[in-house]
Design an enzyme around this catalytic site. Sequence first.
Site, PDB file in Angstrom:
ATOM      1  N   ARG A  54      69.892  38.859  21.556  1.00 44.63           N
ATOM      2  CA  ARG A  54      69.438  38.516  20.207  1.00 44.63           C
ATOM      3  C   ARG A  54      68.218  39.300  19.754  1.00 44.63           C
ATOM      4  O   ARG A  54      68.189  39.855  18.658  1.00 44.63           O
ATOM      5  CB  ARG A  54      69.061  37.026  20.131  1.00 44.63           C
ATOM      6  N   THR A  55      67.190  39.343  20.599  1.00 46.25           N
ATOM      7  CA  THR A  55      65.926  39.907  20.128  1.00 46.25           C
ATOM      8  C   THR A  55      66.099  41.387  19.801  1.00 46.25           C
ATOM      9  O   THR A  55      65.724  41.853  18.731  1.00 46.25           O
ATOM     10  CB  THR A  55      64.819  39.686  21.177  1.00 46.25           C
ATOM     11  N   LYS A  83      60.851  57.312  36.830  1.00 50.44           N
ATOM     12  CA  LYS A  83      60.103  58.365  37.535  1.00 50.44           C
ATOM     13  C   LYS A  83      58.685  57.906  37.857  1.00 50.44           C
ATOM     14  O   LYS A  83      57.886  58.668  38.371  1.00 50.44           O
ATOM     15  CB  LYS A  83      60.010  59.614  36.654  1.00 50.44           C
ATOM     16  N   ARG A 104      59.555  44.481  25.176  1.00 50.98           N
ATOM     17  CA  ARG A 104      59.750  43.324  26.054  1.00 50.98           C
ATOM     18  C   ARG A 104      59.453  43.788  27.474  1.00 50.98           C
ATOM     19  O   ARG A 104      59.952  44.836  27.893  1.00 50.98           O
ATOM     20  CB  ARG A 104      61.183  42.808  25.960  1.00 50.98           C
ATOM     21  N   HIS A 132      56.313  34.688  23.395  1.00 55.52           N
ATOM     22  CA  HIS A 132      57.450  35.321  22.699  1.00 55.52           C
ATOM     23  C   HIS A 132      57.278  35.041  21.199  1.00 55.52           C
ATOM     24  O   HIS A 132      57.991  34.237  20.613  1.00 55.52           O
ATOM     25  CB  HIS A 132      58.752  34.719  23.237  1.00 55.52           C
TER      26      HIS A 132
HETATM   27  C1  NCD Z   1      64.515  33.813  25.184  1.00 56.90           C
HETATM   28  C2  NCD Z   1      63.625  34.753  25.985  1.00 56.90           C
HETATM   29  O1  NCD Z   1      63.980  35.920  26.191  1.00 56.90           O
HETATM   30  O2  NCD Z   1      62.575  34.289  26.379  1.00 56.90           O
HETATM   31  N1  NCD Z   1      65.611  34.470  24.587  1.00 56.90           N
HETATM   32  C3  NCD Z   1      65.461  35.015  23.336  1.00 56.90           C
HETATM   33  O3  NCD Z   1      64.729  35.951  23.149  1.00 56.90           O
HETATM   34  N2  NCD Z   1      66.116  34.438  22.320  1.00 56.90           N
HETATM   35  C4  NCD Z   1      64.916  32.600  25.923  1.00 56.90           C
HETATM   36  C5  NCD Z   1      65.595  32.752  27.252  1.00 56.90           C
HETATM   37  O4  NCD Z   1      65.850  33.849  27.739  1.00 56.90           O
HETATM   38  O5  NCD Z   1      65.896  31.719  27.842  1.00 56.90           O
END
Ligand code: NCD
Length: 373
Positions: A54-55, A83, A104, A132
């Site tokens: 999703r993100t 590397k 991320r 997040h």
């Molecule tokens: C979440 C995350 O990555 O923290 N997912 C997301 O970005 N929608 C929640 C999860 O992974 O459980």
Amino acid sequence: MRKVRHLIEPTDFTIKELEDLFELADLIIENPRKYSRQCDGKILVTLFYEPSTRTRFSFEAAMMRLGGNILGFSDPNSSSTAKGENILDTIRIVSGYADIAVMRHPVEGGPKAASLYSKIPVINAGDGGHQHPTQTLTDLYTIRSKFGRLDNLKIGICGDLKYGRTTHSLVKAMSRYENNTFSFISPEELKMPAYICDELNRNGGDQYKEFRTIEDAIGDVDILYMTRIQRERFSDLEMYERVKDSCILTTDKMKLAGENMIVLHPLPRVNEIHPDVDADERACYFQQAENGMYVRMSLLMLLLDETGDFYNGKVLPVNDSMTSVVEMDECRNPKCITGYEPSLKQRFITYGDGTKVCDYCGAVLEKYCTGDK
Ligand code: NCD
């Protein structure tokens, strides 16, 4: 270097700025075509050192729907990380190629560290079990559209409160609005970390209660925010096996909830919401995921609009009780980026009551001598 705004923690934006962002998302949803060339010629770089559906896709779709371009990686092994390049050098390089970065990272404070070396805005798309903030924008936008407000709400948060970064950001963000209260529902092993509870305690009042079962809490909440048990963050897999089925939402438990309660989940889910719950009108998690793209369109527009009020080279708004950033001492959280990047300067924020908190991972200095957050 010119000032650049980043989104690392949900509190990096003021409440007024969040409202501006949500109002822009409303306008985009009403008339998406009007915004289809807003990011013409701009480039988004996505740096994903951890899995995502999703993100990453919603950020990429957001940039494409604004007429911009994207580059990046979803597997660090296909980049120079394989590397041995560190994230500080990577961000220095990509900030010469792109206009905005989304990162991320599995280590707490990774995107914060990168932002200190970046010429372009850095958006934290999740840093280990810490924060997040863009999921929180999605959560707040969904709550706002369902209730017409973000204050005076009872918020149940259920599942992995220890490692679930979405829950930490949600609490930080929602505790800024008046009269919101929290019911934390989890097994003892996965309780909300002390540093988040400490923050609520610093706000004063009884802002939260703890529960062990969904049944005990569901009847008295406006929102039930379900989360996945974060298997990848357990060092003890036996413990994971013990707790993995501890909080499961079923249609029977939904019968105990109010008719206007809503169920949210950042997704992906494993088994914590039975699929039969999906048909219940109060289940809003798929709508929530769709909102994520519009909210991210709004975020990209605002962070890229160097002429607007929102950008305007402003320094990050700081919490009222925060007095200074000091560069001494050493963070003792073993999952903090400072343990991985030796060249990083230590940074601590001192609050009015004397508490000193690591600016990267949020660990409170004195408390984390044991290495447990
Ligand atoms: C979440 C995350 O990555 O923290 N997912 C997301 O970005 N929608 C929640 C999860 O992974 O459980």
